[in-house]
Enzyme design. Structure first.
Site, PDB file in Angstrom:
ATOM      1  N   LYS A   1       0.823  -1.210   0.000  1.00 40.37           N
ATOM      2  CA  LYS A   1       0.000   0.000   0.000  1.00 40.37           C
ATOM      3  C   LYS A   1       0.862   1.267   0.000  1.00 40.37           C
ATOM      4  O   LYS A   1       0.435   2.307  -0.477  1.00 40.37           O
ATOM      5  CB  LYS A   1      -0.926   0.005   1.213  1.00 40.37           C
ATOM      6  CG  LYS A   1      -1.775  -1.257   1.338  1.00 40.37           C
ATOM      7  CD  LYS A   1      -3.220  -0.980   1.163  1.00 40.37           C
ATOM      8  CE  LYS A   1      -4.148  -2.180   1.135  1.00 40.37           C
ATOM      9  NZ  LYS A   1      -3.662  -3.530   1.290  1.00 40.37           N
TER      10      LYS A   1
HETATM   11  C1  LIG Z   1      -4.206  -4.637   0.630  1.00 37.66           C
HETATM   12  C2  LIG Z   1      -3.432  -5.878   0.553  1.00 37.66           C
HETATM   13  C3  LIG Z   1      -3.723  -6.873  -0.395  1.00 37.66           C
HETATM   14  C4  LIG Z   1      -4.875  -6.776  -1.362  1.00 37.66           C
HETATM   15  O1  LIG Z   1      -4.705  -5.729  -2.280  1.00 37.66           O
HETATM   16  P1  LIG Z   1      -5.926  -5.233  -3.186  1.00 37.66           P
HETATM   17  O2  LIG Z   1      -5.413  -4.016  -3.848  1.00 37.66           O
HETATM   18  O3  LIG Z   1      -7.047  -4.942  -2.236  1.00 37.66           O
HETATM   19  O4  LIG Z   1      -6.250  -6.314  -4.115  1.00 37.66           O
HETATM   20  C5  LIG Z   1      -2.926  -8.007  -0.435  1.00 37.66           C
HETATM   21  N1  LIG Z   1      -1.913  -8.176   0.440  1.00 37.66           N
HETATM   22  C6  LIG Z   1      -1.601  -7.237   1.373  1.00 37.66           C
HETATM   23  C7  LIG Z   1      -0.481  -7.504   2.308  1.00 37.66           C
HETATM   24  C8  LIG Z   1      -2.340  -6.061   1.470  1.00 37.66           C
HETATM   25  O5  LIG Z   1      -2.043  -5.145   2.402  1.00 37.66           O
END
Ligand SMILES: *Cc1c(COP(=O)(O)O)cnc(C)c1O
Length: 474
Positions: A117
């Protein structure tokens, strides 16, 4: 470049106009009117740029294809702010490492909070600060988090002018690492609020406050949720960066990606990169036991789940009941027919909890490169254990990706890049269960659970949170 809604309503709008918004006024999601195209020449220029000037320079060039109401110098400065200056613990920001004959890891989790993120949030922080100051506006970001998103947003927004962050968490219900990561932030514009309740209570408070439009406007309340267009745009950059690295190292013309997915945010950026002409072979969508998307990609039926039907798994950031970015792909799949998209999402899905694509539309899915598979707790543990034996540590979400890359990618001739979405240090309990030992703790996290904490306890009541916002908000 102008942006349109997936439900066909409203006038096309500019990038800076939609930057601070979530949903379009008609309830749809924003997408660019068209996808700029990458030809061979551009890709080879990008490749040179990446190796000579680095990731921030590449990001600025990709952003400029989509943003025409900020000049290139500004974009370069903002990208340098996001990806320069040692915020990421890898000098090349998103390195690729080989973990098998045909398999690579694309490392997206070297940012400040060790989750992918950060790739988008860091840029969002720069963009928000810039546009708010240009417009003489301020913003109080209100959110609820049970893990990665909240801390990533806080680290990206800390110390920014014109922005405060109010993040609700379920009191005592996050892992010690996650609590420490958020509560150790001492920047005066960050407000951690522990609510006496569970995550859904926190989310309900945010919804209740956001539904009070008068309060929302008077107190400049906004969000940084996963449907924000700029977050997706930031993510398009690393698909290009990883493609360039892996195709150069292997000589392969096409590269596939396997993406651990929750809200379809990460893999939606892959879809956009592919629509831009980036030579992506397959986009493999990896889910955990909450396999809403696997069901869709194998049957054409999109069926959202209720909170009760959503399992709490050991890859918790993928525990979703519906995929909030999914409508963007369906819009493209329907040939960008906003009226049909609205019929599916605003009528069928809302009324019956699912929709099913006609055979002829479903058949087009493979033209878009998509396929999908799912992974279980046992699969996750096994993949963590297998790689650990070779001295490679992966987190449980990345392990879902590796599992599905193996089952779905067996016949592919292209190299597969599994996107690594978090570092194992965030999920030590599962790592220990899989391997019998705890994960490596990178130096910057060594003392994280020891420092002072900044968090207030508030009651599980939207009115109490509103009072708090009145007192401390901008
Ligand atoms: C947010 C997240 C995901 C999923 O990502 P999306 O963009 O919602 O598909 C997968 N793994 C981790 C560690 C995350 O923080």
């Amino acid at each position: 470049m102008r942006y349109v809604s997936t439900r066909g309503g409203g006038k096309p709008r500019s990038f800076t106009d939609i930057l601070l918004e979530g949903l379009a006024p008609d309830g749809g999601l924003y997408l660019p009117e068209e996808y700029p195209q990458l030809d061979k020449r551009t890709l080879s220029d990008f490749s040179k740029l990446l190796s000579q000037e680095g990731y921030a320079a590449l990001a600025a060039k990709v952003l400029a294809l989509y943003i025409d109401d900020m000049d290139e110098l500004t974009l370069a400065r903002l990208c340098e702010g996001a990806y320069g200056g040692g915020k990421f613990s890898a000098a090349d920001i998103v390195p690729a490492t080989q973990i098998g004959q045909q398999m690579w890891l694309g490392h997206l989790s070297y940012g400040p909070t060790a989750a992918f993120k950060d790739m988008a949030m860091q840029l969002l922080g720069e963009l928000f600060e810039e546009v708010l100051s240009q417009r003489g506006q301020v913003l109080n970001i209100l959110g609820a988090t049970s893990g990665d998103t909240g801390s990533s947003a806080e680290y990206a927004m800390a110390n920014r002018r014109g922005i405060k962050v109010f993040m609700l968490t379920p009191r005592g219900r996050m892992s010690p690492f996650q609590q420490a990561q958020m509560f150790s932030l001492t920047d005066p514009n960050i407000f951690n609020i522990a609510i006496a309740g569970v995550f859904d209570d926190c989310q309900d408070i945010v919804k209740a406050i956001s539904a009070d439009l008068e309060f929302k406007r008077a107190h400049h309340i906004g969000a940084v949720n996963s449907i924000n267009w700029a977050r997706l745009l930031a993510q398009v950059v690393y698909y290009i960066g990883l493609y360039l690295q892996v195709s150069e190292k292997t000589g392969a013309e096409k590269v596939s990606f396997c993406v651990p997915t929750g809200n379809f945010g990460n893999v939606c950026a892959g879809h956009i990169a592919r629509q831009m002409g980036l030579p992506i072979d397959r986009l493999i969508v990896a889910t955990n036991e909450n396999n809403v998307l696997e069901e869709f990609f194998t049957t054409g039926r999109y069926r959202v789940r209720s909170a009760q039907q959503t399992l709490a798994t050991s890859s918790p950031s993928m525990d979703i009941s519906k995929a909030s970015n999914f409508e963007r792909f369906i819009f493209d799949l329907l040939g960008r027919d906003g009226a049909r998209c609205r019929e599916l999402f605003a009528n069928q899905l809302r009324n019956s909890g699912y929709f099913e694509l006609p055979e002829a539309v479903f058949a087009k899915i493979s033209d878009f490169g998509f396929q999908s598979g799912s992974s279980t707790h046992a699969n996750r543990l096994e993949q963590i254990r297998l790689l650990d034996r070779e001295g490679i540590e992966i987190d449980p979400h990345t392990a879902d990706g590796v599992q599905v890359a193996k089952t779905q990618g067996a016949d592919l001739t292209s190299p597969i890049v599994v996107l690594e979405t978090a570092l194992p240090v965030k999920f030590s309990q599962t790592i220990r269960e899989a391997t019998g030992h705890g994960p490596k703790v990178p130096g910057r996290f060594a003392d994280i659970e020891k420092g002072p904490r900044r968090v207030v306890d508030l009651e599980n009541d939207p009115e109490v949170v509103k009072d708090y916002l009145r007192e401390f908000g901008l």
